[in-house]
Design a protein around this motif. Structure first.
Motif, PDB file in Angstrom:
ATOM      1  N   LEU A  14      49.153  35.698  29.501  1.00  0.00           N
ATOM      2  CA  LEU A  14      48.898  36.874  30.327  1.00  0.00           C
ATOM      3  C   LEU A  14      48.042  37.917  29.625  1.00  0.00           C
ATOM      4  N   VAL A  15      47.980  37.884  28.294  1.00  0.00           N
ATOM      5  CA  VAL A  15      47.261  38.915  27.546  1.00  0.00           C
ATOM      6  C   VAL A  15      45.819  39.092  28.001  1.00  0.00           C
ATOM      7  N   PRO A  16      45.007  38.016  28.188  1.00  0.00           N
ATOM      8  CA  PRO A  16      43.612  38.234  28.567  1.00  0.00           C
ATOM      9  C   PRO A  16      43.441  39.003  29.861  1.00  0.00           C
ATOM     10  N   LEU A  17      44.391  38.851  30.816  1.00  0.00           N
ATOM     11  CA  LEU A  17      44.235  39.502  32.110  1.00  0.00           C
ATOM     12  C   LEU A  17      44.693  40.950  32.089  1.00  0.00           C
ATOM     13  N   TYR A  18      45.667  41.275  31.270  1.00  0.00           N
ATOM     14  CA  TYR A  18      46.241  42.610  31.324  1.00  0.00           C
ATOM     15  C   TYR A  18      45.847  43.494  30.146  1.00  0.00           C
ATOM     16  N   LEU A  19      45.064  42.959  29.231  1.00  0.00           N
ATOM     17  CA  LEU A  19      44.683  43.699  28.039  1.00  0.00           C
ATOM     18  C   LEU A  19      43.772  44.876  28.382  1.00  0.00           C
ATOM     19  N   TYR A  20      44.133  46.057  27.915  1.00  0.00           N
ATOM     20  CA  TYR A  20      43.267  47.231  28.029  1.00  0.00           C
ATOM     21  C   TYR A  20      42.721  47.571  26.650  1.00  0.00           C
ATOM     22  N   ARG A 274      43.571  36.819  39.819  1.00  0.00           N
ATOM     23  CA  ARG A 274      44.823  36.306  39.255  1.00  0.00           C
ATOM     24  C   ARG A 274      45.411  35.197  40.133  1.00  0.00           C
ATOM     25  N   ASN A 275      45.476  35.413  41.441  1.00  0.00           N
ATOM     26  CA  ASN A 275      46.165  34.472  42.320  1.00  0.00           C
ATOM     27  C   ASN A 275      45.281  33.312  42.779  1.00  0.00           C
ATOM     28  N   PHE A 276      44.071  33.608  43.214  1.00  0.00           N
ATOM     29  CA  PHE A 276      43.217  32.558  43.784  1.00  0.00           C
ATOM     30  C   PHE A 276      42.483  31.756  42.708  1.00  0.00           C
ATOM     31  N   VAL A 277      42.045  32.434  41.649  1.00  0.00           N
ATOM     32  CA  VAL A 277      41.211  31.775  40.637  1.00  0.00           C
ATOM     33  C   VAL A 277      42.059  31.199  39.507  1.00  0.00           C
ATOM     34  N   LEU A 278      42.838  32.053  38.849  1.00  0.00           N
ATOM     35  CA  LEU A 278      43.591  31.603  37.680  1.00  0.00           C
ATOM     36  C   LEU A 278      44.826  30.794  38.055  1.00  0.00           C
ATOM     37  N   ASP A 279      45.568  31.243  39.074  1.00  0.00           N
ATOM     38  CA  ASP A 279      46.769  30.522  39.492  1.00  0.00           C
ATOM     39  C   ASP A 279      46.494  29.464  40.554  1.00  0.00           C
ATOM     40  N   LYS A 280      45.266  29.452  41.071  1.00  0.00           N
ATOM     41  CA  LYS A 280      44.800  28.425  42.025  1.00  0.00           C
ATOM     42  C   LYS A 280      45.686  28.329  43.274  1.00  0.00           C
ATOM     43  N   LYS A 281      46.150  29.462  43.754  1.00  0.00           N
ATOM     44  CA  LYS A 281      46.941  29.461  44.982  1.00  0.00           C
ATOM     45  C   LYS A 281      46.038  29.181  46.172  1.00  0.00           C
ATOM     46  N   GLN A 282      46.534  28.429  47.104  1.00  0.00           N
ATOM     47  CA  GLN A 282      45.748  28.005  48.266  1.00  0.00           C
ATOM     48  C   GLN A 282      46.012  28.929  49.454  1.00  0.00           C
ATOM     49  N   TRP A 283      45.773  30.193  49.248  1.00  0.00           N
ATOM     50  CA  TRP A 283      46.028  31.188  50.272  1.00  0.00           C
ATOM     51  C   TRP A 283      44.773  31.439  51.109  1.00  0.00           C
ATOM     52  N   GLN A 284      45.022  31.884  52.325  1.00  0.00           N
ATOM     53  CA  GLN A 284      43.964  32.419  53.182  1.00  0.00           C
ATOM     54  C   GLN A 284      44.444  33.800  53.634  1.00  0.00           C
ATOM     55  N   LEU A 285      43.715  34.822  53.206  1.00  0.00           N
ATOM     56  CA  LEU A 285      44.152  36.200  53.412  1.00  0.00           C
ATOM     57  C   LEU A 285      43.060  36.994  54.111  1.00  0.00           C
ATOM     58  N   GLU A 286      43.412  37.656  55.208  1.00  0.00           N
ATOM     59  CA  GLU A 286      42.468  38.525  55.912  1.00  0.00           C
ATOM     60  C   GLU A 286      43.102  39.900  56.093  1.00  0.00           C
ATOM     61  N   THR A 287      42.372  40.918  55.703  1.00  0.00           N
ATOM     62  CA  THR A 287      42.844  42.290  55.792  1.00  0.00           C
ATOM     63  C   THR A 287      41.807  43.130  56.516  1.00  0.00           C
ATOM     64  N   SER A 288      42.243  43.875  57.516  1.00  0.00           N
ATOM     65  CA  SER A 288      41.355  44.792  58.227  1.00  0.00           C
ATOM     66  C   SER A 288      41.809  46.211  57.926  1.00  0.00           C
TER      67      SER A 288
END
Length: 307
Positions: A14-20, A274-288
């Motif tokens: 997790l360090v690479p993603l959350y490192l400041y 984090r979710n779609f690329v690194l964790d490869k979740k197969q989600w389809q998300l639409e937000t208006s």
């Protein structure tokens, strides 16, 4: 002891993603010379990052293929945010094929088509350079994400579309290479075959677009099979084919969606990575989203922008 080792391993992941980091370094490298023009890339990185392979976020600037620059100040928050999170952020030059050209349209599409092709070719060259120098730049070639604003968004969407369909320009990339993700701020795909179809699965894609955009079509502009297909049209294709994607529609907002999400929606962009690329979740998300406090400038169209 086993539990302690497992927790330690998870934290290291997790360090690479959350490192400041308060210190962001920047290096400029020449990656190609084309048409007697030097093409450079700016590389942003955290000075406290480990000497291990990092995910890479490539950025392609906007400006209608006639103007703009890789280090424009409006992109700085975006670069530094993700460099501080442990990404190697790379902002690239590309040749501006619409300089001096008239406004594109269905019956004047060849200059735009050529400008897109040039930009895609330069993006492929930059990608190839980063892959070839991945070890010395501490980049993980399996986690290269491409992102862009306006003309840059068109470029990254077109690049993944052409890669998926085995186009000649994409052959400069290593066999079997695929982008880990695509992030497009008000982009589209130019197609002469109708609504774009993908021969192989496209990278997980994050679309941002304003429904009032008159410069880059939110849905599509077409004449028979020839057309420019915007985020709504592309998201519809992804939904039909079961490809993972996230689509943010900014209701009644114009082309400024090409820039302000890189300041105001950084956590949402990080969530996608984090979710779609690194964790490869197969989600389809639409937000208006409708922002009643934001006043939009929706008068910018190709005629006013290029003339």
């Amino acid at each position: 002891m086993k539990r302690y080792k497992a927790i330690t391993f998870i934290l290291l992941l997790l360090v690479p993603l959350y490192l400041y980091s308060g210190e962001i370094g920047k290096e400029t490298l020449l990656f190609a010379v084309k048409d007697q023009q030097e093409l450079n890339m700016d590389i942003y990185f955290s000075s406290s990052s480990c000497d291990t392979a990092q995910p890479c976020l490539i950025f392609v600037f906007g400006g209608g293929f006639k103007e703009g620059r890789r280090d424009a100040p409006q992109y700085d928050d975006y670069f530094r945010y993700f460099a501080g999170k442990g990404f190697t952020v790379v902002s690239i030059d590309y040749r501006l094929g619409m300089k001096g050209e008239k406004a594109p349209g269905i019956f004047n599409h060849k200059p735009l088509q050529q400008a897109i092709a040039m930009a895609v070719d330069d993006l492929y060259s930059a990608t190839s350079y980063l892959i070839q120098h991945a070890e010395e730049l501490h980049i993980d070639p399996s986690r290269i994400i491409i992102s862009g604003s306006s003309a840059g968004a068109m470029t990254v969407l077109q690049a993944d579309y052409e890669r998926c369909n085995g186009r000649e320009a994409a052959k400069v990339l290593p066999e079997g290479f695929r982008y880990a993700g695509v992030i497009a701020f008000a982009g589209s795909v130019f197609s002469k075959e109708g609504t774009p179809s993908y021969m192989t699965t496209p990278a997980p894609t994050l679309f941002f677009h304003g429904s009032g955009d008159k410069l880059v079509p939110y849905n599509k502009t077409r004449f028979f099979r020839l057309g420019v297909f915007g985020s709504k049209s592309l998201a519809g294709r992804f939904r039909e084919q079961g490809y993972p994607y996230a689509f943010y529609t900014m209701e009644e907002i114009g082309h400024e969606v090409s820039e302000y999400p890189m300041k105001e929606f950084l956590p949402e962009i990080e969530h996608f990575i984090r979710n779609f690329v690194l964790d490869k979740k197969q989600w389809q998300l639409e937000t208006s989203l409708k922002d009643k406090l934001r006043k939009s400038e929706r008068s910018v169209d190709p005629g006013s922008y290029y003339n």
